[in-house]
Design an enzyme around this catalytic site. Sequence first.
Site, mmCIF file in Angstrom:
data_model
loop_
_atom_site.group_PDB
_atom_site.id
_atom_site.type_symbol
_atom_site.label_atom_id
_atom_site.label_comp_id
_atom_site.label_asym_id
_atom_site.label_seq_id
_atom_site.Cartn_x
_atom_site.Cartn_y
_atom_site.Cartn_z
ATOM 1 N N ILE A 20 0.827 -1.197 0.000
ATOM 2 C CA ILE A 20 0.000 0.000 0.000
ATOM 3 C C ILE A 20 0.867 1.255 0.000
ATOM 4 O O ILE A 20 0.571 2.227 -0.707
ATOM 5 C CB ILE A 20 -0.953 -0.026 1.211
ATOM 6 C CG1 ILE A 20 -2.001 -1.131 1.039
ATOM 7 C CG2 ILE A 20 -1.642 1.329 1.381
ATOM 8 C CD1 ILE A 20 -2.864 -1.350 2.262
ATOM 9 N N ASN A 99 2.027 5.117 7.141
ATOM 10 C CA ASN A 99 1.571 3.863 6.553
ATOM 11 C C ASN A 99 2.271 2.647 7.155
ATOM 12 O O ASN A 99 1.683 1.574 7.233
ATOM 13 C CB ASN A 99 1.810 3.886 5.047
ATOM 14 C CG ASN A 99 1.690 2.504 4.422
ATOM 15 O OD1 ASN A 99 0.592 1.988 4.242
ATOM 16 N ND2 ASN A 99 2.827 1.896 4.107
ATOM 17 N N SER A 148 -5.040 3.105 8.877
ATOM 18 C CA SER A 148 -5.618 2.306 9.947
ATOM 19 C C SER A 148 -5.991 0.927 9.389
ATOM 20 O O SER A 148 -5.272 0.371 8.565
ATOM 21 C CB SER A 148 -6.838 3.054 10.515
ATOM 22 O OG SER A 148 -7.451 2.316 11.536
ATOM 23 N N SER A 149 -7.100 0.391 9.801
ATOM 24 C CA SER A 149 -7.542 -0.919 9.326
ATOM 25 C C SER A 149 -9.003 -1.126 9.691
ATOM 26 O O SER A 149 -9.472 -0.631 10.724
ATOM 27 C CB SER A 149 -6.702 -2.029 9.963
ATOM 28 O OG SER A 149 -7.252 -3.299 9.676
ATOM 29 N N TYR A 162 -3.297 -6.228 17.207
ATOM 30 C CA TYR A 162 -3.250 -5.444 15.974
ATOM 31 C C TYR A 162 -4.471 -4.535 15.864
ATOM 32 O O TYR A 162 -4.349 -3.337 15.589
ATOM 33 C CB TYR A 162 -3.176 -6.377 14.763
ATOM 34 C CG TYR A 162 -3.253 -5.653 13.444
ATOM 35 C CD1 TYR A 162 -2.148 -4.981 12.941
ATOM 36 C CD2 TYR A 162 -4.433 -5.656 12.692
ATOM 37 C CE1 TYR A 162 -2.216 -4.313 11.725
ATOM 38 C CE2 TYR A 162 -4.504 -4.996 11.478
ATOM 39 C CZ TYR A 162 -3.385 -4.327 11.003
ATOM 40 O OH TYR A 162 -3.467 -3.654 9.796
ATOM 41 N N LYS A 166 -4.803 -0.193 15.852
ATOM 42 C CA LYS A 166 -5.472 0.624 14.850
ATOM 43 C C LYS A 166 -6.592 1.458 15.466
ATOM 44 O O LYS A 166 -6.866 2.585 15.027
ATOM 45 C CB LYS A 166 -6.001 -0.259 13.714
ATOM 46 C CG LYS A 166 -4.893 -0.963 12.945
ATOM 47 C CD LYS A 166 -3.865 0.018 12.376
ATOM 48 C CE LYS A 166 -2.825 -0.665 11.505
ATOM 49 N NZ LYS A 166 -1.862 0.291 10.910
ATOM 50 N N THR A 197 -1.530 -7.617 -1.197
ATOM 51 C CA THR A 197 -0.157 -7.127 -1.077
ATOM 52 C C THR A 197 0.761 -8.297 -0.733
ATOM 53 O O THR A 197 0.305 -9.415 -0.457
ATOM 54 C CB THR A 197 -0.035 -6.064 0.030
ATOM 55 O OG1 THR A 197 -0.326 -6.682 1.303
ATOM 56 C CG2 THR A 197 -0.995 -4.907 -0.196
#
Length: 257
Positions: A20, A99, A148-149, A162, A166, A197
Amino acid sequence: MGAHALDGRVALVTGGSRGIGRAIAQRLGRDGAVVAVAYARDRTAATEVVERIGENGGRAFAIRAELGGHGDAAALWAAFDALVGTHAPGDGVDIIVNNAGIGRSADLTTLTEEGFDEVFAVNVRAPFFIVKEGLKRLRDGGRIINISSGAARLAMPEAIAYGATKGALDTFTLNLAKLLGPRGITANSVAPGIVDTDVNAGWLRGNPGAQAHAASLAALGRVGQPADIADIVAFLASDDARWVTGRVIDATGGGGL
C-alpha cells in the site's frame, strides 16, 4: 484533482517501499508531490519506487527509517532534513502519511509481552512521535493521513493486539484534527480491509478458495488492491478534501456490511 493537484508540495510516506505504501508514494508523485519514500530495510525496493516515480515525471528520494525504537522518529526526520533541500525548495513537509505497520496474528492466550510491545511500538508510538517531531516542519494547510484498518471496528480475537493498535491510531487522528484545525491542517485515517499485497501473498495469492472467501467479505465482491487505497489517500491529500478532518474513511469495499 489531476496530474498537478499536488504541485509544490512535499510528502513523507512511511513504509513506502512496498504494498500500500508503494502505491501511495507513486500516486502522490504522479499528482506532483515530491515524495520522501521511507523504508526500514529494503533499500532496493525503495530505490525502485523512486525510479518509478521519476519515470512518470515525478520527483522522489528514499530515506532509511527503522521504526519502533526510542529515537527512531527523530532519526527519520534527520534523514529527511538532510535530503529534502536537494529535491524541493525549502525544508518543510505538507503531507505526512503514516503507513508503516506490522501485524501480529496472535490471540489473547498466545500473544507475548514482547510481541504486544513490538506491535504497539511500530503501529502507535512511531506515528505519534513522527507527527510530534514533524510538527515544526509541517506547513499550515498540511495533511496528516494515518493508515488504519477495518480491524479497528471488527471483533478479530485472532489479531487482538493489531486491532487495538489501529483503534488507538484512529483516536490519535481524532485528537490531531482538533489540535491542528486552527492551522488548517487536516488529519484523517484510512481503514483498508483485505488488500492483495506481499504481506497477504502467502495465504491469498494462488489460492482460489482464499481469494473467493476474501472477496465475499466485501460488498463490492472483490479483494482490494493497493491502488484502491492510494487513490483515497490522494484525495485526502488534495485541496478537494480541505473540509474533511477527524474522520475514519472506510476502505474495505463494504466489508462487514
